[in-house]
Write a protein that holds these residues in place. Structure first.
Motif, PDB file in Angstrom:
ATOM      1  N   UNK A 135       0.827  -1.207   0.000  1.00 27.21           N
ATOM      2  CA  UNK A 135       0.000   0.000   0.000  1.00 27.21           C
ATOM      3  C   UNK A 135       0.866   1.264   0.000  1.00 27.21           C
ATOM      4  N   UNK A 136       0.342   2.317  -0.587  1.00 28.51           N
ATOM      5  CA  UNK A 136       1.013   3.623  -0.587  1.00 28.51           C
ATOM      6  C   UNK A 136      -0.020   4.722  -0.391  1.00 28.51           C
ATOM      7  N   UNK A 137       0.451   5.859   0.105  1.00 29.20           N
ATOM      8  CA  UNK A 137      -0.332   7.088   0.143  1.00 29.20           C
ATOM      9  C   UNK A 137       0.097   7.944  -1.052  1.00 29.20           C
ATOM     10  N   UNK A 138      -0.819   8.740  -1.569  1.00 26.76           N
ATOM     11  CA  UNK A 138      -0.522   9.639  -2.684  1.00 26.76           C
ATOM     12  C   UNK A 138      -1.001  11.041  -2.319  1.00 26.76           C
ATOM     13  N   UNK A 139      -0.144  12.028  -2.585  1.00 27.21           N
ATOM     14  CA  UNK A 139      -0.466  13.421  -2.241  1.00 27.21           C
ATOM     15  C   UNK A 139      -0.838  13.544  -0.768  1.00 27.21           C
ATOM     16  N   UNK A 140      -0.169  12.763   0.068  1.00 26.96           N
ATOM     17  CA  UNK A 140      -0.380  12.847   1.508  1.00 26.96           C
ATOM     18  C   UNK A 140      -1.646  12.208   2.021  1.00 26.96           C
ATOM     19  N   UNK A 141      -2.350  11.469   1.175  1.00 24.94           N
ATOM     20  CA  UNK A 141      -3.640  10.905   1.582  1.00 24.94           C
ATOM     21  C   UNK A 141      -3.701   9.414   1.267  1.00 24.94           C
ATOM     22  N   UNK A 142      -4.411   8.642   2.085  1.00 27.49           N
ATOM     23  CA  UNK A 142      -4.582   7.217   1.784  1.00 27.49           C
ATOM     24  C   UNK A 142      -5.445   7.034   0.541  1.00 27.49           C
ATOM     25  N   UNK A 143      -5.292   5.903  -0.114  1.00 22.65           N
ATOM     26  CA  UNK A 143      -6.060   5.641  -1.330  1.00 22.65           C
ATOM     27  C   UNK A 143      -7.435   5.055  -1.035  1.00 22.65           C
ATOM     28  N   UNK A 144      -7.698   4.680   0.214  1.00 19.85           N
ATOM     29  CA  UNK A 144      -8.994   4.102   0.578  1.00 19.85           C
ATOM     30  C   UNK A 144      -9.171   4.179   2.084  1.00 19.85           C
ATOM     31  N   UNK A 145     -10.397   3.999   2.546  1.00 23.20           N
ATOM     32  CA  UNK A 145     -10.657   3.968   3.988  1.00 23.20           C
ATOM     33  C   UNK A 145      -9.944   2.787   4.644  1.00 23.20           C
ATOM     34  N   UNK A 146      -9.886   1.664   3.947  1.00 19.76           N
ATOM     35  CA  UNK A 146      -9.226   0.491   4.523  1.00 19.76           C
ATOM     36  C   UNK A 146      -7.731   0.730   4.692  1.00 19.76           C
ATOM     37  N   UNK A 147      -7.109   1.438   3.742  1.00 19.15           N
ATOM     38  CA  UNK A 147      -5.686   1.746   3.887  1.00 19.15           C
ATOM     39  C   UNK A 147      -5.440   2.743   5.007  1.00 19.15           C
ATOM     40  N   UNK A 148      -6.366   3.674   5.193  1.00 18.99           N
ATOM     41  CA  UNK A 148      -6.247   4.628   6.297  1.00 18.99           C
ATOM     42  C   UNK A 148      -6.325   3.893   7.633  1.00 18.99           C
ATOM     43  N   UNK A 149      -7.253   2.922   7.736  1.00 17.50           N
ATOM     44  CA  UNK A 149      -7.393   2.144   8.964  1.00 17.50           C
ATOM     45  C   UNK A 149      -6.155   1.282   9.199  1.00 17.50           C
ATOM     46  N   UNK A 150      -5.624   0.706   8.131  1.00 19.60           N
ATOM     47  CA  UNK A 150      -4.420  -0.113   8.234  1.00 19.60           C
ATOM     48  C   UNK A 150      -3.246   0.726   8.710  1.00 19.60           C
ATOM     49  N   UNK A 151      -3.106   1.927   8.172  1.00 21.57           N
ATOM     50  CA  UNK A 151      -2.036   2.831   8.564  1.00 21.57           C
ATOM     51  C   UNK A 151      -2.149   3.179  10.045  1.00 21.57           C
ATOM     52  N   UNK A 152      -3.369   3.459  10.500  1.00 22.06           N
ATOM     53  CA  UNK A 152      -3.574   3.804  11.905  1.00 22.06           C
ATOM     54  C   UNK A 152      -3.219   2.636  12.812  1.00 22.06           C
ATOM     55  N   UNK A 153      -3.563   1.412  12.383  1.00 23.22           N
ATOM     56  CA  UNK A 153      -3.238   0.220  13.172  1.00 23.22           C
ATOM     57  C   UNK A 153      -1.732   0.024  13.269  1.00 23.22           C
ATOM     58  N   UNK A 154      -1.046   0.203  12.146  1.00 22.52           N
ATOM     59  CA  UNK A 154       0.414   0.070  12.135  1.00 22.52           C
ATOM     60  C   UNK A 154       1.064   1.063  13.088  1.00 22.52           C
ATOM     61  N   UNK A 155       0.659   2.317  13.008  1.00 23.32           N
ATOM     62  CA  UNK A 155       1.289   3.368  13.810  1.00 23.32           C
ATOM     63  C   UNK A 155       0.951   3.230  15.289  1.00 23.32           C
TER      64      UNK A 155
END
Length: 201
Positions: A135-155
């Motif tokens: 997964x990657x972020x583009x222009x400082x934003x996640x590409x989907x809600x699921x990626x945003x949730x995954x990022x939050x879980x990782x951090x």
């Protein structure tokens, strides 16, 4: 006593879409270094489907026994024993015409991601390909809600981890003398990004 091979369900789900990319891009490759081979599932699947490639697995020391179980189970002629590779420590003394890594950049710290790109030119042939899946972020934003949730879980689990910004990773690639070949959308909001080693930026 029988020891079960390590198993990651995600590897079963994503291996065919990734293989389709590698089959095209790696048709003229001969030797691949996989950074962070994990369970070893990708290695045996890709090596069996692409027998013209010598697929060199690598990972941290603790992961090597599990990889060995997969390699021993399949007994493929193009999968040599895994090597220990920590991006912060010594890298192989030989070169490869492709380097592949999957679902590692968000597990590494940013300093480790930087170290990996800095050292890639020491193992990658001129004209060699570097392929990253995940997964990657583009222009400082996640590409989907699921990626945003995954990022939050990782951090939350480790502040040093997280889904990486494509633009920041692309800057590291340019500094390492890598030119973008392809940025392909993959299932489950992942990407498969490939660069070519063209020399000093």
């Amino acid at each position: 006593m029988t020891v079960d091979k390590p198993h990651a369900p995600a590897c079963e789900r994503n291996r065919e879409p990734i293989l389709a990319v590698l089959r095209a891009l790696y048709a003229d490759r001969r030797s691949v270094l996989e950074i962070g081979s994990g369970t070893g599932q990708h290695a045996v699947h890709f090596a069996a489907a692409l027998p013209h490639l010598r697929w060199q697995t690598s990972d941290l020391k603790a992961q090597l026994p599990g990889i060995c179980l997969w390699l021993a189970d399949r007994m493929l002629p193009n999968t040599p024993p895994p090597i220990c590779l920590d991006v912060d420590s010594a890298w192989p003394a030989r070169r490869f015409d492709a380097v592949y890594t999957a679902n590692t950049l968000h597990i590494m710290s940013w300093a480790q991601v930087q170290a990996m790109f800095e050292r890639l030119p020491t193992v990658l042939d001129a004209g060699g390909l570097f392929t990253v899946y995940g997964p990657f972020r583009y222009d400082g934003a996640p590409t989907s809600d699921s990626n945003a949730a995954f990022d939050a879980t990782l951090r939350a689990a480790d502040p040093l981890r997280g889904v990486r910004d494509f633009e920041a990773v692309a800057a590291l690639a340019r500094e390492a003398g890598l030119a973008l070949v392809e940025d392909r959308a993959m299932p489950s909001n992942n990407r498969c990004i490939t660069w070519r080693h063209v020399g000093a930026a």
